[in-house]
Design a protein around this motif. Structure first.
Motif, PDB file in Angstrom:
ATOM      1  N   VAL A  56      -4.256   0.722  -8.634  1.00 26.08           N
ATOM      2  CA  VAL A  56      -4.599   1.849  -8.137  1.00 26.08           C
ATOM      3  C   VAL A  56      -6.154   1.795  -7.432  1.00 26.08           C
ATOM      4  CG1 VAL A  56      -5.030   4.339  -8.929  1.00 26.08           C
ATOM      5  CG2 VAL A  56      -3.280   3.098 -10.230  1.00 26.08           C
ATOM      6  N   ARG A  57      -5.999   2.254  -6.221  1.00 23.80           N
ATOM      7  CA  ARG A  57      -7.194   2.115  -5.313  1.00 23.80           C
ATOM      8  C   ARG A  57      -8.108   3.419  -5.518  1.00 23.80           C
ATOM      9  NH1 ARG A  57      -6.219  -2.181  -1.591  1.00 23.80           N
ATOM     10  NH2 ARG A  57      -8.288  -2.314  -1.697  1.00 23.80           N
ATOM     11  N   GLN A  58      -7.563   4.556  -5.686  1.00 25.62           N
ATOM     12  CA  GLN A  58      -8.336   5.631  -5.901  1.00 25.62           C
ATOM     13  C   GLN A  58      -7.438   6.763  -6.246  1.00 25.62           C
ATOM     14  OE1 GLN A  58     -10.221   7.547  -2.564  1.00 25.62           O
ATOM     15  NE2 GLN A  58      -8.432   7.343  -1.295  1.00 25.62           N
TER      16      GLN A  58
ATOM     17  N   THR B 187      -2.327  12.618  -8.398  1.00 22.36           N
ATOM     18  CA  THR B 187      -1.961  11.947  -7.142  1.00 22.36           C
ATOM     19  C   THR B 187      -2.983  10.742  -6.670  1.00 22.36           C
ATOM     20  OG1 THR B 187      -1.351  14.250  -6.043  1.00 22.36           O
ATOM     21  CG2 THR B 187      -1.938  12.531  -4.398  1.00 22.36           C
ATOM     22  N   TYR B 188      -2.471   9.692  -6.128  1.00 19.06           N
ATOM     23  CA  TYR B 188      -3.556   8.227  -5.963  1.00 19.06           C
ATOM     24  C   TYR B 188      -2.743   7.539  -4.894  1.00 19.06           C
ATOM     25  CZ  TYR B 188       0.387   6.039  -8.914  1.00 19.06           C
ATOM     26  OH  TYR B 188       1.338   5.614  -9.218  1.00 19.06           O
TER      27      TYR B 188
ATOM     28  N   GLN C  63       0.935  -1.205   0.214  1.00 21.98           N
ATOM     29  CA  GLN C  63       0.072   0.072  -0.001  1.00 21.98           C
ATOM     30  C   GLN C  63       0.928   1.562  -0.113  1.00 21.98           C
ATOM     31  OE1 GLN C  63      -3.799   1.073   2.552  1.00 21.98           O
ATOM     32  NE2 GLN C  63      -2.093   1.776   3.722  1.00 21.98           N
ATOM     33  N   ARG C  64       0.639   2.249  -0.837  1.00 25.81           N
ATOM     34  CA  ARG C  64       1.373   3.647  -0.795  1.00 25.81           C
ATOM     35  C   ARG C  64       0.151   4.539  -1.161  1.00 25.81           C
ATOM     36  NH1 ARG C  64       4.976   4.022  -5.904  1.00 25.81           N
ATOM     37  NH2 ARG C  64       3.058   2.933  -6.891  1.00 25.81           N
ATOM     38  N   LEU C  65       0.209   5.410  -0.277  1.00 25.19           N
ATOM     39  CA  LEU C  65      -0.852   6.700   0.192  1.00 25.19           C
ATOM     40  C   LEU C  65      -0.258   7.660  -0.742  1.00 25.19           C
ATOM     41  CD1 LEU C  65      -2.307   5.772   3.490  1.00 25.19           C
ATOM     42  CD2 LEU C  65      -3.037   4.959   1.281  1.00 25.19           C
ATOM     43  N   ASP C  66      -1.048   8.525  -1.328  1.00 24.85           N
ATOM     44  CA  ASP C  66      -0.714   9.940  -1.796  1.00 24.85           C
ATOM     45  C   ASP C  66       0.602   9.865  -2.763  1.00 24.85           C
ATOM     46  OD1 ASP C  66      -2.823  11.013  -0.475  1.00 24.85           O
ATOM     47  OD2 ASP C  66      -1.718  11.399   1.334  1.00 24.85           O
ATOM     48  N   VAL C  67       0.655   8.887  -3.903  1.00 22.42           N
ATOM     49  CA  VAL C  67       1.753   8.784  -4.704  1.00 22.42           C
ATOM     50  C   VAL C  67       1.393   9.965  -5.769  1.00 22.42           C
ATOM     51  CG1 VAL C  67       2.657   7.495  -6.469  1.00 22.42           C
ATOM     52  CG2 VAL C  67       1.584   6.420  -4.502  1.00 22.42           C
ATOM     53  N   VAL C  68       2.539  10.742  -6.100  1.00 20.43           N
ATOM     54  CA  VAL C  68       2.373  11.600  -6.966  1.00 20.43           C
ATOM     55  C   VAL C  68       3.398  11.397  -8.134  1.00 20.43           C
ATOM     56  CG1 VAL C  68       2.959  14.048  -7.166  1.00 20.43           C
ATOM     57  CG2 VAL C  68       2.277  13.484  -5.039  1.00 20.43           C
ATOM     58  N   GLU C  69       2.620  11.362  -9.351  1.00 19.25           N
ATOM     59  CA  GLU C  69       3.078  11.218 -10.607  1.00 19.25           C
ATOM     60  C   GLU C  69       2.628  12.075 -11.703  1.00 19.25           C
ATOM     61  OE1 GLU C  69       2.161   7.185 -13.360  1.00 19.25           O
ATOM     62  OE2 GLU C  69       2.816   6.684 -11.165  1.00 19.25           O
TER      63      GLU C  69
ATOM     64  N   ARG D  54      -5.479   3.038 -15.450  1.00 19.95           N
ATOM     65  CA  ARG D  54      -5.951   4.192 -16.535  1.00 19.95           C
ATOM     66  C   ARG D  54      -7.037   4.925 -16.121  1.00 19.95           C
ATOM     67  NH1 ARG D  54      -7.911   0.281 -20.679  1.00 19.95           N
ATOM     68  NH2 ARG D  54      -9.795   0.153 -19.700  1.00 19.95           N
ATOM     69  N   ILE D  55      -6.953   6.194 -16.280  1.00 15.70           N
ATOM     70  CA  ILE D  55      -8.022   7.208 -15.977  1.00 15.70           C
ATOM     71  C   ILE D  55      -8.554   7.868 -17.198  1.00 15.70           C
ATOM     72  CG2 ILE D  55      -8.324   9.324 -14.808  1.00 15.70           C
ATOM     73  CD1 ILE D  55      -5.675   8.948 -13.331  1.00 15.70           C
ATOM     74  N   VAL D  56      -9.910   7.834 -17.305  1.00  8.20           N
ATOM     75  CA  VAL D  56     -10.847   8.472 -18.602  1.00  8.20           C
ATOM     76  C   VAL D  56     -11.438   9.755 -17.959  1.00  8.20           C
ATOM     77  CG1 VAL D  56     -12.913   7.133 -17.497  1.00  8.20           C
ATOM     78  CG2 VAL D  56     -12.420   7.827 -20.090  1.00  8.20           C
ATOM     79  N   ALA D  57     -11.132  10.698 -19.026  1.00  6.56           N
ATOM     80  CA  ALA D  57     -11.823  12.073 -18.753  1.00  6.56           C
ATOM     81  C   ALA D  57     -13.144  11.989 -19.142  1.00  6.56           C
ATOM     82  CB  ALA D  57     -11.054  12.980 -19.675  1.00  6.56           C
ATOM     83  N   ARG D  58     -13.972  12.750 -18.375  1.00  7.59           N
ATOM     84  CA  ARG D  58     -15.498  12.799 -18.686  1.00  7.59           C
ATOM     85  C   ARG D  58     -15.830  14.359 -18.979  1.00  7.59           C
ATOM     86  NH1 ARG D  58     -17.780   9.746 -13.207  1.00  7.59           N
ATOM     87  NH2 ARG D  58     -17.696   7.774 -14.022  1.00  7.59           N
TER      88      ARG D  58
END
Length: 214
Positions: free
Chosen positions: A69-71, A130-131, A46-52, A96-100
């Motif tokens: 990726v949890r959130q 950040t995730y 578990q890694r919290l507040d990963v900045v990429e 993968r993050i999708v744009a709305r």
């Protein structure tokens, strides 16, 4: 002492695998856990507040280098936060993050001329995500009793397989596929390219669903 990356604890091993120096066994557990994570292609703990920062491809998707990726907690584009409702985590395993609505901007090089067009997408630092990712490992639980282990059982069992195999060949030469000394025969694991690997085939099968493939 346990490491946050440890996918198992000594007490989860068969008795036969625990009969060695505690410090040496701890080193093997951590090394085996790192090998499993490397095989999967991303950190498993578990890694919290990963900045990429990521490359913008000018379309509907962003691709994180991390997986599991949890959130996603924040996305900034050129220093401006995107509203939470304008994107969604579409694939945890693939990051993968999708744009709305509005697509992600293109970041990288453009062709020269009056009507320039996108050429090569690059990570320019203009898009920052950040995730939270990964699972709570037994190692993290050993370091913080308030945590609850949620690492998938298949990954834990694969780690057990790797540690047991490492303990069984501890101190033996690793540069031979097989070796016979008197009545004793030793065999090593063959990798996908014909070379030797630290992961037995049973472990690789257990990890198949969690291995990241681009």
């Amino acid at each position: 002492m346990a490491s946050p990356v440890d996918l198992l604890l000594p007490e989860q091993l068969p008795v036969s695998a625990r009969m060695m120096d505690a410090a040496r066994l701890g080193l093997i557990i951590t090394a085996a856990s790192e090998a499993v994570a490397t095989y999967c292609g991303y950190p498993l703990h578990q890694r919290l507040d990963v900045v990429e920062s990521v490359a913008g491809r000018g379309g509907a998707y962003l691709w994180l280098r991390g997986a599991a990726v949890r959130q996603v907690t924040r996305v900034e584009v050129r220093g401006v936060p995107r509203a939470a409702g304008t994107y969604a985590l579409e694939s945890s395993g693939r990051g993968r993050i999708v744009a709305r609505g509005e697509d992600w901007p293109f970041t990288g090089t453009w062709t020269k001329g009056v009507s320039s067009t996108p050429l090569n997408p690059q990570d320019t630092g203009e898009v920052v995500v950040t995730y939270d990712s990964g699972w709570v490992t037994p190692g993290q639980r050993a370091l913080d009793a308030a945590l609850v282990v949620d690492l998938p059982a298949s990954i834990q069992l694969a780690a057990v397989e790797v540690v047991v195999a490492a303990v069984s060949r501890d101190g033996k030469p690793g540069d031979a596929a097989s070796e016979s000394i008197g009545d004793t025969s030793m065999s090593y694991f063959a990798g996908e390219d014909g070379g030797r690997t630290a992961l037995p085939s049973t472990a690789r099968q257990l990890l198949a669903a969690y291995r990241r493939r681009r």
